[in-house]
Design a protein around this motif. Structure first.
Motif, PDB file in Angstrom:
ATOM      1  N   ARG A  42      58.962  32.728   4.668  1.00 50.90           N
ATOM      2  CA  ARG A  42      59.973  33.484   3.925  1.00 50.90           C
ATOM      3  C   ARG A  42      59.725  33.534   2.422  1.00 50.90           C
ATOM      4  O   ARG A  42      59.989  34.573   1.794  1.00 50.90           O
ATOM      5  CB  ARG A  42      61.365  32.931   4.243  1.00 50.90           C
ATOM      6  CG  ARG A  42      62.491  33.877   3.842  1.00 50.90           C
ATOM      7  CD  ARG A  42      63.810  33.510   4.494  1.00 50.90           C
ATOM      8  NE  ARG A  42      63.843  33.908   5.903  1.00 50.90           N
ATOM      9  CZ  ARG A  42      63.858  33.062   6.909  1.00 50.90           C
ATOM     10  NH1 ARG A  42      63.850  31.763   6.686  1.00 50.90           N
ATOM     11  NH2 ARG A  42      63.890  33.510   8.151  1.00 50.90           N
TER      12      ARG A  42
ATOM     13  N   GLY B 213      59.695  37.290   2.107  1.00 51.77           N
ATOM     14  CA  GLY B 213      61.102  37.588   1.903  1.00 51.77           C
ATOM     15  C   GLY B 213      61.832  37.619   3.231  1.00 51.77           C
ATOM     16  O   GLY B 213      61.494  36.912   4.180  1.00 51.77           O
ATOM     17  N   ASN B 214      62.833  38.496   3.331  1.00 52.50           N
ATOM     18  CA  ASN B 214      63.637  38.585   4.545  1.00 52.50           C
ATOM     19  C   ASN B 214      63.348  39.900   5.270  1.00 52.50           C
ATOM     20  O   ASN B 214      64.264  40.616   5.697  1.00 52.50           O
ATOM     21  CB  ASN B 214      65.134  38.480   4.203  1.00 52.50           C
ATOM     22  CG  ASN B 214      65.948  37.926   5.352  1.00 52.50           C
ATOM     23  OD1 ASN B 214      65.442  37.163   6.173  1.00 52.50           O
ATOM     24  ND2 ASN B 214      67.207  38.304   5.426  1.00 52.50           N
ATOM     25  N   GLY B 215      62.054  40.199   5.398  1.00 49.21           N
ATOM     26  CA  GLY B 215      61.645  41.403   6.108  1.00 49.21           C
ATOM     27  C   GLY B 215      61.697  41.214   7.612  1.00 49.21           C
ATOM     28  O   GLY B 215      62.143  40.180   8.123  1.00 49.21           O
TER      29      GLY B 215
ATOM     30  N   ARG C 119      53.553  41.210  -5.589  1.00 49.48           N
ATOM     31  CA  ARG C 119      54.931  41.660  -5.740  1.00 49.48           C
ATOM     32  C   ARG C 119      55.060  42.668  -6.895  1.00 49.48           C
ATOM     33  O   ARG C 119      55.792  43.657  -6.797  1.00 49.48           O
ATOM     34  CB  ARG C 119      55.859  40.468  -5.963  1.00 49.48           C
ATOM     35  CG  ARG C 119      55.950  39.524  -4.778  1.00 49.48           C
ATOM     36  CD  ARG C 119      57.020  38.474  -4.972  1.00 49.48           C
ATOM     37  NE  ARG C 119      58.336  39.067  -4.776  1.00 49.48           N
ATOM     38  CZ  ARG C 119      58.953  39.167  -3.596  1.00 49.48           C
ATOM     39  NH1 ARG C 119      58.363  38.710  -2.505  1.00 49.48           N
ATOM     40  NH2 ARG C 119      60.147  39.709  -3.497  1.00 49.48           N
TER      41      ARG C 119
ATOM     42  N   ARG D 131      65.596  44.799  -3.007  1.00 53.86           N
ATOM     43  CA  ARG D 131      64.995  43.602  -2.438  1.00 53.86           C
ATOM     44  C   ARG D 131      64.614  43.808  -0.984  1.00 53.86           C
ATOM     45  O   ARG D 131      63.533  43.398  -0.546  1.00 53.86           O
ATOM     46  CB  ARG D 131      65.953  42.410  -2.569  1.00 53.86           C
ATOM     47  CG  ARG D 131      65.361  41.080  -2.079  1.00 53.86           C
ATOM     48  CD  ARG D 131      64.057  40.776  -2.811  1.00 53.86           C
ATOM     49  NE  ARG D 131      63.392  39.608  -2.289  1.00 53.86           N
ATOM     50  CZ  ARG D 131      63.503  38.396  -2.837  1.00 53.86           C
ATOM     51  NH1 ARG D 131      64.247  38.224  -3.915  1.00 53.86           N
ATOM     52  NH2 ARG D 131      62.841  37.387  -2.312  1.00 53.86           N
ATOM     53  N   GLN D 132      65.477  44.455  -0.207  1.00 55.24           N
ATOM     54  CA  GLN D 132      65.155  44.709   1.194  1.00 55.24           C
ATOM     55  C   GLN D 132      63.930  45.605   1.330  1.00 55.24           C
ATOM     56  O   GLN D 132      63.038  45.361   2.157  1.00 55.24           O
ATOM     57  CB  GLN D 132      66.366  45.354   1.891  1.00 55.24           C
ATOM     58  CG  GLN D 132      67.549  44.414   2.069  1.00 55.24           C
ATOM     59  CD  GLN D 132      68.821  45.164   2.419  1.00 55.24           C
ATOM     60  OE1 GLN D 132      68.834  46.400   2.488  1.00 55.24           O
ATOM     61  NE2 GLN D 132      69.908  44.427   2.623  1.00 55.24           N
TER      62      GLN D 132
ATOM     63  N   ASP E 267      60.821  43.611   0.542  1.00 54.84           N
ATOM     64  CA  ASP E 267      60.458  42.678   1.608  1.00 54.84           C
ATOM     65  C   ASP E 267      59.830  43.399   2.800  1.00 54.84           C
ATOM     66  O   ASP E 267      58.871  42.890   3.415  1.00 54.84           O
ATOM     67  CB  ASP E 267      61.692  41.901   2.069  1.00 54.84           C
ATOM     68  CG  ASP E 267      62.197  40.917   1.027  1.00 54.84           C
ATOM     69  OD1 ASP E 267      61.463  40.676   0.039  1.00 54.84           O
ATOM     70  OD2 ASP E 267      63.319  40.391   1.182  1.00 54.84           O
TER      71      ASP E 267
ATOM     72  N   THR F  89      55.887  42.978   4.053  1.00 59.53           N
ATOM     73  CA  THR F  89      55.690  42.608   5.456  1.00 59.53           C
ATOM     74  C   THR F  89      54.763  43.599   6.150  1.00 59.53           C
ATOM     75  O   THR F  89      53.854  43.203   6.892  1.00 59.53           O
ATOM     76  CB  THR F  89      57.048  42.554   6.191  1.00 59.53           C
ATOM     77  OG1 THR F  89      57.858  41.527   5.608  1.00 59.53           O
ATOM     78  CG2 THR F  89      56.856  42.255   7.666  1.00 59.53           C
TER      79      THR F  89
END
Length: 451
Positions: free
Chosen positions: A83, A87-89, A210, A250-251, A254, A258
C-alpha cells in the motif's frame, strides 16, 4: 475438528528456518521452492516469518477462497506492505471501496476498447523487432519489459506522454518493482526502515514515479477538448453510477500507478517465457509461424486476432507452464474450515498459479509445453486449476488487455524472427512482483520464406 483421515495440522514445507521461515527460499530460488509444493494435497504450511501461512494446492479450495466464500476472506499482509507504493488502488483496496473503483475502471478495459489498442501494440512490437539484426543476441526479458512499458504508457497516456516523462518512468519503475517484492518478503518488517542504499534508491524512484504521474494527469486535465483515445481520459471521465462523482485526485493517481505496475511486468514476463518456450520447442514455433502465414496475420490486426487459434493456445500454455504471477495472500476474517482442517480468524492463506498450473493431478506431464492440451476435445480442466489472472471480485481487471498484448506481440515478433536459445546460457526464473526469466539471451534469426 479435523476429519479422522487427516493429521491435526497440515504438513510443513521443507526448508523452514528460525525466524525467517521460508522467506529466504522464496528470495533465492522461488520457482524451485514453489515447484516442490505441487506434491502436497490440498494444503501445505509455509512461513514468511515466524507465523505459518497455508498454501492451497487444491483448486476447489482456491475457488472457495477467491469466489464462493470470498466474503470470509480479506487481502493479506502482502497487500498491506504494498500500500505505501500502490496507494489504495485496485490491487490493494477491498470491500465496498474496491467494488466502487472496479466499476469505475472496468469500462476502460471493455473488449471493444481493447481492439482499439491492437494497432498501437503491433506498431511498438514491429518497431522493436525492426531494431534487431540477423545473428544479434538480445536479452529477451529486457526487450519485452521495455516493449510492454512502451505499450502501457502509450495506451494510458497517449496524449500527455512526452519523451522526458517516458524516460523517467523507464528509469523509476523497475526499481519500484524490485523494492516492492523485497518489502513483501521481509519477515521482520524492519529492513525497509533502515537507510540502506537500496532503500534510498527505492524511495527516490517511488517519489519520481509519483511526480511524473501527477504531471501527466495535470497535462491531460489542461486539454479536455476532443475525444481522447487513452485509458487516462476514460478514468478522468468515469462517474460513479450512484453518486455521479468522479475519482478524487488521489484515487486516480493510485489507479494509474497500479495499472503501470501490473500492466508492465505481467505481460513482459509472460512474453519472455513464451519466447523461451518457443525456442525450446521448434516444432511449436514452426506451427505457430505457419498459422500466421496461413491467416495473413503478419502484421496482426484486430480482425485477424480471433482467427489465430493455435497462437492463442500457445499464449494459454505459456500462462499455464510459466505463469508470470507470483503469490497471492488472503486473510480469514472469520473462523473457517478448509480441506478438513479448522483455522482461526486471522489465518492467512496463499495461492500461487505456478503451483496450481504445474500440478500433475490436473495437468498431465505439466513440464511439457503442449499448446494442444487446450483443444476443445481435451478433458476439461477442473474449476480453480487454471487461474492465470486470478478469480472472483479481485480478478485482474486488465486480463483482456494483457492477453491481447501477448497475442499481438507474439504474432508480430514470431512473424518476422525466430528467437533461438544461446548454447551454454542457463536461464532461471526470478521473482520481483512477478515471475520472469533471468539471463534470457537468444539469437535473432530471420524466418525462411514460407511457401
Amino acid at each position: 475438528m479435523p476429519t479422522a483421515s487427516r493429521p491435526p495440522a497440515p504438513p510443513v514445507a521443507p526448508g523452514r528456518l528460525p525466524l525467517l521461515g521460508h522467506a529466504l527460499e522464496l528470495w533465492r530460488r522461488p520457482l524451485e521452492f514453489l515447484d516442490g509444493l505441487t506434491a502436497y494435497d490440498p494444503i501445505v504450511a509455509t512461513h514468511l516469518g515466524p507465523k505459518p501461512s497455508y498454501l492451497l494446492t487444491g483448486p476447489d479450495l482456491v475457488h472457495r477462497v477467491l469466489v464462493t466464500d470470498a466474503a470470509s476472506f480479506a487481502k493479506g499482509r502482502s497487500f498491506d506492505k504494498l500500500r505505501p507504493y500502490l496507494g489504495n488502488g485496485l490491487a490493494t483496496s477491498q470491500g465496498a471501496f474496491h467494488l466502487r473503483q472496479r466499476r469505475l475502471v472496468q469500462p476502460a478495459f471493455h473488449h471493444r476498447r481493447i481492439t482499439h489498442y491492437v494497432d498501437t501494440m503491433a506498431r511498438f512490437a514491429a518497431e522493436r523487432a525492426a531494431s534487431w539484426r540477423p545473428g544479434q543476441v538480445v536479452d529477451v526479458t529486457r526487450q519485452m519489459l521495455e516493449l510492454s512499458l512502451a505499450i502501457v504508457t502509450s495506451t494510458l497516456f497517449s496524449t500527455a506522454l512526452d519523451a522526458a516523462a517516458a524516460a523517467e518512468i523507464r528509469r523509476a519503475l523497475p526499481v519500484v518493482l524490485r523494492g516492492m517484492y523485497t518489502r513483501v518478503l521481509d519477515p521482520t518488517d524492519l529492513w525497509h526502515r533502515i537507510p540502506t542504499p537500496g532503500n534510498r534508491r527505492l524511495a527516490d524512484a517511488h517519489a519520481r514515479l509519483r511526480r511524473v504521474i501527477d504531471h501527466l494527469v495535470r497535462t491531460e486535465r489542461a486539454d479536455p477538448a476532443g475525444e481522447r483515445p487513452d485509458l487516462l481520459s476514460m478514468l478522468l471521465d468515469a462517474r460513479d453510477a450512484d453518486s455521479g462523482e468522479a475519482m478524487t485526485e488521489r484515487q486516480l493517481h493510485d489507479e494509474l500507478i497500479t495499472l503501470l505496475v501490473a500492466g508492465t511486468e505481467t505481460a513482459a514476463g509472460g512474453l519472455a517465457w513464451l519466447f523461451h518456450e518457443l525456442g525450446r520447442n521448434p516444432l511449436v514455433d514452426e506451427r505457430l509461424h505457419q498459422e500466421l502465414h496461413d491467416r495473413n496475420a503478419v502484421p496482426p490486426t484486430a480482425d485477424r486476432l480471433p482467427e489465430l487459434d493455435y497462437t492463442r493456445r500457445v499464449v494459454d500454455e505459456a500462462l499455464r507452464m510459466r505463469n508470470p504471477g507470483g503469490i497471492t495472500i488472503r486473510r480469514a476474517v472469520v473462523d473457517v474450515e478448509l480441506g478438513g482442517y479448522r483455522f482461526r480468524r486471522g489465518t492467512e492463506f496463499i495461492f500461487s498459479a505456478l503451483v496450481l498450473h504445474r500440478n500433475p493431478r490436473h495437468f498431465p506431464h505439466p513440464r511439457r509445453f503442449d499448446p494442444d492440451r487446450w483443444l476443445p476435445d481435451r478433458p476439461a480442466v477442473p474449476r480453480g486449476a487454471f487461474l492465470p489472472f486470478g478469480a472472483g471480485h479481485h480478478q485482474c481487471v486488465g486480463e483482456s488487455f494483457a492477453r491481447t498484448e501477448m497475442l499481438t506481440v507474439a504474432a508480430t515478433v514470431a512473424g518476422r524472427w525466430r528467437l533461438v536459445p544461446v548454447p551454454g546460457v542457463r536461464v532461471r526464473g526470478v521473482m520481483t512482483s512477478t515471475n520472469h526469466p533471468d539471463n534470457l539471451l537468444m539469437r535473432v534469426e530471420p524466418r525462411p520464406r514460407t511457401p
